[in-house]
Design an enzyme around this catalytic site. Structure first.
Site, PDB file in Angstrom:
ATOM      1  N   ASN A  60      59.944 -13.273  13.010  1.00  0.00           N
ATOM      2  CA  ASN A  60      60.693 -13.959  14.060  1.00  0.00           C
ATOM      3  C   ASN A  60      60.616 -15.461  13.814  1.00  0.00           C
ATOM      4  OD1 ASN A  60      61.619 -15.188  16.388  1.00  0.00           O
ATOM      5  ND2 ASN A  60      60.543 -13.818  17.791  1.00  0.00           N
ATOM      6  N   CYS A 102      64.484 -19.089  21.357  1.00  0.00           N
ATOM      7  CA  CYS A 102      65.163 -18.287  20.325  1.00  0.00           C
ATOM      8  C   CYS A 102      66.666 -18.164  20.556  1.00  0.00           C
ATOM      9  CB  CYS A 102      64.526 -16.909  20.230  1.00  0.00           C
ATOM     10  SG  CYS A 102      62.745 -16.989  20.005  1.00  0.00           S
ATOM     11  N   HIS A 113      69.340 -11.962  17.194  1.00  0.00           N
ATOM     12  CA  HIS A 113      68.047 -12.626  17.046  1.00  0.00           C
ATOM     13  C   HIS A 113      67.049 -11.607  16.506  1.00  0.00           C
ATOM     14  CE1 HIS A 113      64.437 -14.776  17.585  1.00  0.00           C
ATOM     15  NE2 HIS A 113      64.045 -14.144  18.677  1.00  0.00           N
TER      16      HIS A 113
END
Ligand code: COA
Length: 308
Positions: free
Chosen positions: A263, A109, A233
């Site tokens: 996500n 990520c 993020h």
């Protein structure tokens, strides 16, 4: 001096929306639990990583007024390439008619921030224009029967066209880090699905986001008071709120897309950035703090001046 400036941006999302209520039909969970514990209402699911990357890349090129043959390098941040070998970036390069190099990078990520910093280095050593993409189909490595994982992830892509400047450019500071001793807390083995110690990831995530954000601001010679907008993020809304609180910035000054997309790993920072641009939350001269963390563990932050 050579640096980078952003000249184009674009996103791509699958049409298929999976709501929390739909997940609750097959999992022992509820819309209320998911929303309260993560901030997620729905996510997008579908397509392949290359399809999403090509669509986001094409949109970014159009926005920049560039064609494929203007681009020297495709940098594709992804953990869910179409296959193990070859990389997915050459598929994107071919589809967009890009004559330059093409490579995938996997920092989970944190991948998009890693890509931004690497692109800055490539521009400093002679590349003129880079297409940086974060694209994921996490749905392909999600165990849809595991309620602790299935609620979190989604698919999507975001892209930026980065061009060389004749001055120090708009990347004012950065910080990249990794701690391979934490591999076991979040991983996916070949042919498997995501395995995660959610509580441990949560605990570490807040700490590394805060420390890395501070390090990148220090590198830029700035403080949190200079930041106009945080582009974090999107893993869990509570992680973002907690990190903002510890950094000393109102969480209202963070761009949030997790409610709509969940996500999306490497895609989440560009999706949040483009959303902020398109909703008028970013204006010329703004200072943006991009900060992310992910499996590895890896983390990365970048201070970006918005000069469009
Ligand atoms: N629906 C309903 N209940 C659930 C649930 C779900 N989807 N998932 C877990 N629960 C239950 C647990 O079984 C537990 O029940 P118990 O108290 O009876 O044992 C309870 O809810 C609390 O579980 P817990 O794991 O402590 O929840 P949490 O508040 O830590 O939230 C995560 C779980 C996964 C949402 C959270 O830990 C998280 O977001 N972690 C970070 C993950 C992450 O960011 N990953 C990607 C990094 S890039």
């Amino acid at each position: 001096m050579t640096g980078l400036t952003v000249t184009g941006w674009g996103t791509a999302l699958p049409d298929r929306i999976v709501t929390n209520a739909e997940l609750a039909e097959s999992l022992d969970t509820s819309d209320d639990w998911i929303l309260e514990r993560t901030g997620i209402r729905e996510r997008r699911v579908g397509g392949t990583t290359s399809e999403l990357a090509i669509a986001a890349g094409r949109a970014a090129l159009e926005r920049a007024g560039r064609r494929g043959d203007d681009i020297d390098l495709v940098l594709l941040a992804t953990t869910t390439g179409d296959r193990i070998v070859p990389a997915t970036a050459p598929t994107v390069q071919e589809a967009l008619g890009i004559p330059g190099g093409a490579v995938d990078l996997n920092a989970a990520c944190s991948g998009f921030v890693y890509g931004l910093v690497l692109a800055n280095g490539m521009l400093a050593t002679g590349a003129r224009r880079i297409l940086l993409i974060g694209a994921e189909t996490l749905s392909s490595i999600t165990d849809w029967t595991d309620r602790s994982n299935a609620i979190l992830f989604g698919d999507g892509a975001g892209a930026l066209v980065l061009e060389a400047t004749d001055d120090a450019g708009d990347l004012l500071g950065w910080d990249l880090g990794s701690d391979g001793s934490a591999t076991h807390i979040l991983k996916c083995e070949h042919g498997g699905t995501i395995e995660m110690d959610g509580k441990e990831v949560f605990r570490r995530a807040v700490r590394v986001m805060v420390d890395s954000s501070k390090a990148s601001l220090e590198h830029a010679g700035l403080t949190i008071d200079d930041v106009d907008l945080v582009i974090p993020h999107q893993a869990n809304l509570r992680i973002i709120h907690s990190a903002c609180q510890k950094l000393g910035i109102d969480h209202e000054r963070a761009s949030i897309v997790i409610d709509r997309y969940g996500n999306t790993s490497s895609a989440s920072i560009p999706l949040a950035l483009v959303d902020a641009i398109e909703t008028g939350r970013v204006t010329t001269g703004d200072t943006l703090l991009l900060t992310g963390f992910g499996a590895g563990m890896t983390w990365g932050s970048a201070v970006l001046r918005w000069s469009r």
